[in-house]
Design a protein around this motif. Sequence first.
Motif, PDB file in Angstrom:
ATOM      1  N   ALA A  23       0.859  -1.194   0.000  1.00 30.76           N
ATOM      2  CA  ALA A  23       0.000   0.000   0.000  1.00 30.76           C
ATOM      3  C   ALA A  23       0.888   1.234   0.000  1.00 30.76           C
ATOM      4  O   ALA A  23       1.915   1.275   0.693  1.00 30.76           O
ATOM      5  CB  ALA A  23      -0.889  -0.013   1.237  1.00 30.76           C
ATOM      6  N   CYS A  24       0.503   2.238  -0.774  1.00 31.70           N
ATOM      7  CA  CYS A  24       1.341   3.443  -0.848  1.00 31.70           C
ATOM      8  C   CYS A  24       0.512   4.703  -1.051  1.00 31.70           C
ATOM      9  O   CYS A  24      -0.644   4.660  -1.476  1.00 31.70           O
ATOM     10  CB  CYS A  24       2.359   3.322  -1.985  1.00 31.70           C
ATOM     11  N   MET A  25       1.136   5.824  -0.702  1.00 33.60           N
ATOM     12  CA  MET A  25       0.672   7.162  -1.085  1.00 33.60           C
ATOM     13  C   MET A  25       1.703   7.650  -2.092  1.00 33.60           C
ATOM     14  O   MET A  25       2.915   7.523  -1.842  1.00 33.60           O
ATOM     15  CB  MET A  25       0.659   8.095   0.126  1.00 33.60           C
ATOM     16  N   ALA A  26       1.258   8.169  -3.215  1.00 31.51           N
ATOM     17  CA  ALA A  26       2.219   8.556  -4.257  1.00 31.51           C
ATOM     18  C   ALA A  26       1.866   9.898  -4.873  1.00 31.51           C
ATOM     19  O   ALA A  26       0.693  10.212  -5.078  1.00 31.51           O
ATOM     20  CB  ALA A  26       2.270   7.479  -5.339  1.00 31.51           C
ATOM     21  N   PHE A  27       2.895  10.664  -5.168  1.00 37.77           N
ATOM     22  CA  PHE A  27       2.727  11.914  -5.908  1.00 37.77           C
ATOM     23  C   PHE A  27       3.203  11.713  -7.343  1.00 37.77           C
ATOM     24  O   PHE A  27       4.324  11.249  -7.576  1.00 37.77           O
ATOM     25  CB  PHE A  27       3.526  13.048  -5.280  1.00 37.77           C
ATOM     26  N   HIS A  28       2.323  12.039  -8.295  1.00 38.50           N
ATOM     27  CA  HIS A  28       2.747  12.239  -9.680  1.00 38.50           C
ATOM     28  C   HIS A  28       3.247  13.683  -9.740  1.00 38.50           C
ATOM     29  O   HIS A  28       2.532  14.607  -9.319  1.00 38.50           O
ATOM     30  CB  HIS A  28       1.571  12.078 -10.648  1.00 38.50           C
ATOM     31  N   LEU A  29       4.434  13.894 -10.233  1.00 35.69           N
ATOM     32  CA  LEU A  29       5.046  15.221 -10.284  1.00 35.69           C
ATOM     33  C   LEU A  29       5.479  15.516 -11.715  1.00 35.69           C
ATOM     34  O   LEU A  29       6.141  14.695 -12.337  1.00 35.69           O
ATOM     35  CB  LEU A  29       6.277  15.272  -9.362  1.00 35.69           C
ATOM     36  N   TRP A  30       5.084  16.677 -12.206  1.00 41.95           N
ATOM     37  CA  TRP A  30       5.520  17.083 -13.547  1.00 41.95           C
ATOM     38  C   TRP A  30       6.419  18.307 -13.419  1.00 41.95           C
ATOM     39  O   TRP A  30       6.001  19.331 -12.854  1.00 41.95           O
ATOM     40  CB  TRP A  30       4.317  17.394 -14.435  1.00 41.95           C
ATOM     41  N   ILE A  31       7.660  18.196 -13.912  1.00 39.21           N
ATOM     42  CA  ILE A  31       8.579  19.337 -13.890  1.00 39.21           C
ATOM     43  C   ILE A  31       8.888  19.744 -15.319  1.00 39.21           C
ATOM     44  O   ILE A  31       8.885  18.913 -16.226  1.00 39.21           O
ATOM     45  CB  ILE A  31       9.882  19.000 -13.126  1.00 39.21           C
ATOM     46  N   ASN A  32       9.143  21.042 -15.513  1.00 35.32           N
ATOM     47  CA  ASN A  32       9.488  21.504 -16.860  1.00 35.32           C
ATOM     48  C   ASN A  32      10.991  21.411 -17.078  1.00 35.32           C
ATOM     49  O   ASN A  32      11.734  20.955 -16.204  1.00 35.32           O
ATOM     50  CB  ASN A  32       8.962  22.927 -17.113  1.00 35.32           C
ATOM     51  N   GLU A  33      11.453  21.853 -18.238  1.00 35.46           N
ATOM     52  CA  GLU A  33      12.873  21.699 -18.582  1.00 35.46           C
ATOM     53  C   GLU A  33      13.780  22.534 -17.680  1.00 35.46           C
ATOM     54  O   GLU A  33      14.990  22.322 -17.624  1.00 35.46           O
ATOM     55  CB  GLU A  33      13.123  22.049 -20.064  1.00 35.46           C
ATOM     56  N   ALA A  34      13.192  23.505 -16.949  1.00 32.96           N
ATOM     57  CA  ALA A  34      13.980  24.317 -16.010  1.00 32.96           C
ATOM     58  C   ALA A  34      13.990  23.706 -14.611  1.00 32.96           C
ATOM     59  O   ALA A  34      14.580  24.261 -13.689  1.00 32.96           O
ATOM     60  CB  ALA A  34      13.424  25.739 -15.960  1.00 32.96           C
ATOM     61  N   HIS A  57       1.037  18.631 -10.082  1.00 36.21           N
ATOM     62  CA  HIS A  57       1.186  17.465  -9.210  1.00 36.21           C
ATOM     63  C   HIS A  57      -0.177  16.839  -8.963  1.00 36.21           C
ATOM     64  O   HIS A  57      -1.213  17.488  -9.095  1.00 36.21           O
ATOM     65  CB  HIS A  57       1.838  17.848  -7.877  1.00 36.21           C
ATOM     66  N   LYS A  58      -0.150  15.570  -8.596  1.00 33.75           N
ATOM     67  CA  LYS A  58      -1.388  14.848  -8.301  1.00 33.75           C
ATOM     68  C   LYS A  58      -1.089  13.776  -7.254  1.00 33.75           C
ATOM     69  O   LYS A  58      -0.151  12.997  -7.399  1.00 33.75           O
ATOM     70  CB  LYS A  58      -1.919  14.196  -9.586  1.00 33.75           C
ATOM     71  N   ILE A  59      -1.886  13.750  -6.185  1.00 29.58           N
ATOM     72  CA  ILE A  59      -1.706  12.759  -5.133  1.00 29.58           C
ATOM     73  C   ILE A  59      -2.646  11.574  -5.374  1.00 29.58           C
ATOM     74  O   ILE A  59      -3.808  11.761  -5.740  1.00 29.58           O
ATOM     75  CB  ILE A  59      -1.957  13.388  -3.727  1.00 29.58           C
ATOM     76  N   VAL A  60      -2.133  10.364  -5.219  1.00 28.68           N
ATOM     77  CA  VAL A  60      -2.955   9.156  -5.362  1.00 28.68           C
ATOM     78  C   VAL A  60      -2.643   8.205  -4.206  1.00 28.68           C
ATOM     79  O   VAL A  60      -1.606   8.317  -3.545  1.00 28.68           O
ATOM     80  CB  VAL A  60      -2.713   8.422  -6.710  1.00 28.68           C
ATOM     81  N   ARG A  61      -3.549   7.283  -3.983  1.00 27.33           N
ATOM     82  CA  ARG A  61      -3.365   6.259  -2.950  1.00 27.33           C
ATOM     83  C   ARG A  61      -3.681   4.913  -3.579  1.00 27.33           C
ATOM     84  O   ARG A  61      -4.705   4.773  -4.249  1.00 27.33           O
ATOM     85  CB  ARG A  61      -4.323   6.541  -1.787  1.00 27.33           C
ATOM     86  N   GLY A  62      -2.801   3.939  -3.405  1.00 27.15           N
ATOM     87  CA  GLY A  62      -3.082   2.671  -4.061  1.00 27.15           C
ATOM     88  C   GLY A  62      -2.065   1.595  -3.752  1.00 27.15           C
ATOM     89  O   GLY A  62      -1.491   1.551  -2.663  1.00 27.15           O
ATOM     90  N   LEU A  63      -1.827   0.730  -4.743  1.00 29.27           N
ATOM     91  CA  LEU A  63      -0.883  -0.374  -4.601  1.00 29.27           C
ATOM     92  C   LEU A  63       0.302  -0.176  -5.527  1.00 29.27           C
ATOM     93  O   LEU A  63       0.151   0.321  -6.649  1.00 29.27           O
ATOM     94  CB  LEU A  63      -1.551  -1.703  -4.959  1.00 29.27           C
TER      95      LEU A  63
END
Length: 384
Positions: A90-101, A107-113
């Motif tokens: 089980a985990c809490m996870a952040f999807h993170l999008w960074i630009n070229e700089a 960002h988006k927080i999710v909870r799952g496996l």
Amino acid sequence: DLREIPLITIDGADASVFVDAVWAEKTEGGGYHLIVAIADVAHYVRSGSALDEEAHERGNSTYFPDMVLPMLPEKLSNDMCSLRPREDRACMAFHLWINEAGNLIKHKIVRGLMRSAARLTYEQVQAARDGVQDDVTKALMNKVINPLYDAYRILWMAREVRGALDLDMPERKVLVNDKNEMTGVKKRERLDSHKLIEELMITANVAAATALTGKKAPCAFRVHDIPDPAKLESVREFVSAFGLSLPKGQVTKPAQLNQILKKASELPYGHLISAVMLRSQMQAHYSPDNIGHFGLALTHYAHFTSPIRRYPDLLVHRSLITAFSLGDGGLDDGQRVRLAEMCDHISMTERLSAEAERNAVDRFAAAYLQEHVGEEFTGRIRGL
């Protein structure tokens, strides 16, 4: 369900707990999509339970040269909440999008496996990046390891642009044998693989603080105030003896201190200037009120990445669960009301642990040196 994504853990060779897993892929425009997955401790440790009360009382895990006093029982920290390879967790996870700089743009927080694809060490990953691969890292180079390093490179560039304080003081590790006797000291190596994980964790921590601020939700911010003017005046006087100058009469920024540290690194006694600079800094602590983090040059920062060993991270997880409707195990009303008091308590336990850890090292060192009475050593004067 994140089980098809080849998340990996990167830790020390002697680590028995794997709490964070990472992954990266390049996006159009030169940026990166990152995932930082953290063990879902809030699923197992519920507000108000006996486990929770004891974790709050301890505040954090304490690390001695010969043992660890954990915040949570070993059955949780070393097993159910440890992101072991090829096991569902089980985990809490952040999807993170960074630009070229290297700036966090989404960002988006999710909870799952999740299911870790591999348990790697810092040395193993660095060797692979440097061209010495084993069977495990060879299979992960193109899809996992190289994208992580490429993302780290632009995150580090962003760190330098914003001027985060670069107080890179060497860490020492006390070596202890199986009889709990100190046998020596060695310098902890700081590889790019260490910095890679640090930068990804910082980015996830920024996302957590930003997400909770956006929802006007409670947050145990990790705050670091600007240095006290009187202490900075002492630094100014001290560095002037080495022909260095710190500008007067303006708001001091980390980048200005970095300039002095960079010049000091070229001097024979540069280590003294680093030590004096470190002592001039305010102590970071936890607070429900956000004043930013001076040292990291960040406006929003909270600890999200180590809920196994730090109670504030668990509070941040719970607040995210409540704010984003991610199921059970969120922040209860009592903790909302008592958040300021709890932040004071966990800031205090952190200081106590640091003091206990220093005292333990001093005791080991004294016992070690008992066998060397009368000998001469080379040393460094750190103050007068």
